[in-house]
Design a protein around this motif. Sequence first.
Motif, mmCIF file in Angstrom:
data_model
loop_
_atom_site.group_PDB
_atom_site.id
_atom_site.type_symbol
_atom_site.label_atom_id
_atom_site.label_comp_id
_atom_site.label_asym_id
_atom_site.label_seq_id
_atom_site.Cartn_x
_atom_site.Cartn_y
_atom_site.Cartn_z
ATOM 1 N N GLU A 101 0.829 -1.219 0.000
ATOM 2 C CA GLU A 101 0.000 0.000 0.000
ATOM 3 C C GLU A 101 0.858 1.262 0.000
ATOM 4 O OE1 GLU A 101 -2.425 -0.799 3.396
ATOM 5 O OE2 GLU A 101 -4.273 -0.235 2.343
ATOM 6 N N GLU A 102 1.894 1.226 0.844
ATOM 7 C CA GLU A 102 2.782 2.392 0.936
ATOM 8 C C GLU A 102 3.553 2.611 -0.363
ATOM 9 O OE1 GLU A 102 3.526 2.231 5.783
ATOM 10 O OE2 GLU A 102 4.997 1.341 4.426
ATOM 11 N N LEU A 123 -8.509 16.014 7.284
ATOM 12 C CA LEU A 123 -7.584 14.941 7.665
ATOM 13 C C LEU A 123 -8.058 14.216 8.929
ATOM 14 C CD1 LEU A 123 -4.473 17.091 6.910
ATOM 15 C CD2 LEU A 123 -4.907 14.878 5.801
ATOM 16 N N GLY A 124 -9.232 14.617 9.437
ATOM 17 C CA GLY A 124 -9.805 13.886 10.569
ATOM 18 C C GLY A 124 -9.491 14.491 11.927
ATOM 19 N N MET A 147 -4.040 6.852 3.010
ATOM 20 C CA MET A 147 -2.735 7.502 3.143
ATOM 21 C C MET A 147 -2.034 6.926 4.370
ATOM 22 S SD MET A 147 -4.036 11.270 4.477
ATOM 23 C CE MET A 147 -5.377 11.446 3.292
ATOM 24 N N PRO A 148 -0.686 6.899 4.346
ATOM 25 C CA PRO A 148 0.026 6.407 5.529
ATOM 26 C C PRO A 148 -0.252 7.317 6.731
ATOM 27 C CG PRO A 148 1.533 6.674 3.652
ATOM 28 C CD PRO A 148 0.233 7.289 3.257
ATOM 29 N N GLU A 149 -0.293 6.735 7.912
ATOM 30 C CA GLU A 149 -0.556 7.517 9.123
ATOM 31 C C GLU A 149 0.450 8.661 9.295
ATOM 32 O OE1 GLU A 149 -2.974 8.232 11.420
ATOM 33 O OE2 GLU A 149 -3.941 7.090 9.823
ATOM 34 N N ILE A 165 2.405 9.690 -5.527
ATOM 35 C CA ILE A 165 3.074 10.974 -5.209
ATOM 36 C C ILE A 165 4.108 11.280 -6.293
ATOM 37 C CG2 ILE A 165 4.616 12.149 -3.565
ATOM 38 C CD1 ILE A 165 2.087 11.773 -2.108
ATOM 39 N N ASP A 166 4.902 10.271 -6.632
ATOM 40 C CA ASP A 166 5.983 10.487 -7.604
ATOM 41 C C ASP A 166 5.431 10.859 -8.987
ATOM 42 O OD1 ASP A 166 7.713 9.897 -5.570
ATOM 43 O OD2 ASP A 166 8.087 7.822 -6.219
ATOM 44 N N ARG A 167 4.258 10.331 -9.327
ATOM 45 C CA ARG A 167 3.633 10.686 -10.606
ATOM 46 C C ARG A 167 3.017 12.085 -10.576
ATOM 47 N NH1 ARG A 167 1.674 5.278 -10.638
ATOM 48 N NH2 ARG A 167 -0.323 5.913 -9.770
#
Length: 311
Positions: free
Chosen positions: A5-6, A88-89, A25-27, A13-15
């Motif tokens: 997933e990461e 973002l919660g 998204m990662p924590e 992101i890189d694209r």
Amino acid sequence: EMTPEEIAFQERIDRGEKIEPKEWMPEGYRKTLIRQVGQHAHSEIVGQLPEGNWITRAPTLERKAILLAKVQDEAGHGLYLYSAAETLGVSRDELLEALHSGKMKYSSIFNYPTLTWADMGAVGWLVDGAAIMNQVPLQRTSYGPYSRAMIRICKEESFHQRQGYDIMMKMCAGTPEQKAMAQDALNRFWYPALMMFGPSDKDSVHSAQSMAWKIKMNTNDELRQKFVDQTVPQAKYLGLTVPDDNLVWNEEKGGHDFSEPDWAEFYDVIAGNGPCNAERLGARVTAWEEGAWFREGLVAHARKAEARRTS
Ligand code: ACO
């Protein structure tokens, strides 16, 4: 070790893809954004205080109207950014509680006093100038709501920067006393403005990961260098002297060599010990407490409206 997933996330992101609120998204990405966007929001509303201080003392009606509009813009910037952070919660109440308790930071620059009218010029020119230098690249940041908030903020900030420079031009074309006030304001705000970009790259704990995630687009030193190179000719045009004996054009690197700010002072200010930290935070806490009746009124009104709709 990155999970599948990461890895897929980093590829997006890189694209150059934007990450939107409901997507995975990662924590760490979420936490870093809440920290940065939240601190940015706090900076906008705390940043109203040193200038709000001068609204009643602006020298002409026109200057007063301009300053009032600018200080109002900063409140608006705070609102866009708190809204972006909320996606973002985290709630706005939680963010404000973290500001009021000193758990979250706001920009070091707003812990310096604004002593004269020339400081309104220096703040617009240097502080908003530094803010734009940092925020224009953030329009391309990877988190959609943050990048979109930056677009409007940057437009407004460039107006703020120009109004500041306009005050400086007026002061510098005035009496010798007025020009001396402008020089004094530059002397006091130069190094605090350089500190706005954060510690030097070797001491910046978050830069590497934040840049990999495109939460940050440049290192602190890159932007500080660009700011110096942009600002030195502007000071020269005003006939003012940048308070740095080591400032010199370096042909080879195509930029200025300049003195670093006093980093011990920087760390002292962000630890809460700057000249105005207690006053600034005190003003925010008082505003929060004195606004309780208004928030309660809004909630009561919303409940009644909701009850009417559903009955
Ligand atoms: N004032 C207060 N704290 C600062 C400053 C500063 N000028 N610069 C760095 N710090 C803090 C960081 O928040 C971090 O502390 P933390 O871990 O407790 O959050 C610590 O110093 C180490 O710095 P870095 O690792 O370099 O932190 P980071 O990667 O977040 O970079 C920066 C700092 C450049 C300010 C970044 O957060 C950023 O670009 N923020 C968005 C722009 C912003 O907030 N602007 C407000 C300025 S003024 C205005 O908009 C009106």
